[in-house]
Design a protein around this motif. Structure first.
Motif: not given
Length: 256
Positions: A179-183
């Motif tokens: 959910s952080s968007g990094r992965y």
């Protein structure tokens, strides 16, 4: 020699050799050492070159996406990383106290440490490979929650952290990481990324856990003998367990 004896005592001096889950002579005698090591090397020779091939392909795709893939961790990730660090510290304390420190090599503890690194470090190419390896390990936490193995966990605190750790591994940490968007890029969630991660999981067992189990008689993630709680044991005899388990565990890894 005295120092070596003390080290062995801390690492596996507290193992209950009458419990097949933990290992011992009866577990060791289920198959020959030559057979188990041959199986380990056979799968290493299969997955090792494939890991190098898929990693090379992934790195090319990663580089094509540019610097947007390199990001710092968010505050929720850092908090989750701190919680994972606390869980790791608790596990280390319990294992040292019970003289079973060798058990930190088990996949669940490896995954906790991996997730702690991923949650607290910037995303890079190497971190991305580590992320995919971690995702391939997740099914183990699901199985550990569905069929808990609490042998040797004698105190309430140990059992509490068993469930706390596996819930963190399976649900909380992966959700926060994605959910952080990094992965969250599709690059991390295709069939090739799954197989890249699976090769790391399999080689961890074949290169690390298998040989260590052989020379300590500790049944690390059932690399010496199969788990009595494994429902597939009724279909797979002892001779083929170490080979066929690779295939049905890979199936469960895909599902989770």
């Amino acid at each position: 020699m005295e120092i070596l004896t003390q080290v062995k005592e801390v690492l596996w001096g507290g193992m209950d050799w009458n419990c097949r889950v933990e290992g011992g002579e009866s577990c060791f005698r289920e198959q020959t050492r030559q057979y188990r090591l041959t199986v380990c090397w056979m799968f290493f020779l299969i997955h090792g070159p494939m890991f190098l091939k898929f990693r090379k392909s992934f790195c090319k795709q990663y580089d094509a996406l540019g610097s947007k893939m390199n990001r710092n961790p968010t505050k929720p990730e850092l908090v989750a990383g701190l919680m994972s660090l606390i869980a790791t510290a608790a596990v280390l304390y319990f294992k040292i106290n019970t003289k079973k420190l060798i058990l930190v090599l088990l996949p669940c503890h490896f995954t906790t440490i991996t997730q702690t690194i991923l949650l607290t470090r910037p995303s890079t190419k190497n971190m991305s490979v580590l992320f995919m390896a971690m995702m391939a390990f997740l099914y183990g936490a699901a199985i550990a929650l569905a069929i808990p193995t609490l042998d040797g966990l004698d105190t309430f605190a140990e059992q509490f952290f068993y469930f706390f750790q596996h819930i963190m591994i399976l649900i909380i940490n992966p959700s926060i990481l994605i959910s952080s968007g990094r992965y969250s890029d599709p690059l991390f969630h295709g069939w090739s990324s799954w197989y890249l991660g699976w090769t790391v999981f399999d080689m961890w067992h074949r290169v690390v856990l298998g040989p260590v189990s052989e020379f300590t008689w500790v049944n690390l993630n059932f690399m010496l003998c199969g788990a009595d709680s494994d429902p597939f044991r009724i279909f797979v005899n002892a001779e083929w367990y170490l080979v066929l388990s690779d295939f049905y565990l890979a199936f469960f890894s895909v599902i989770f």
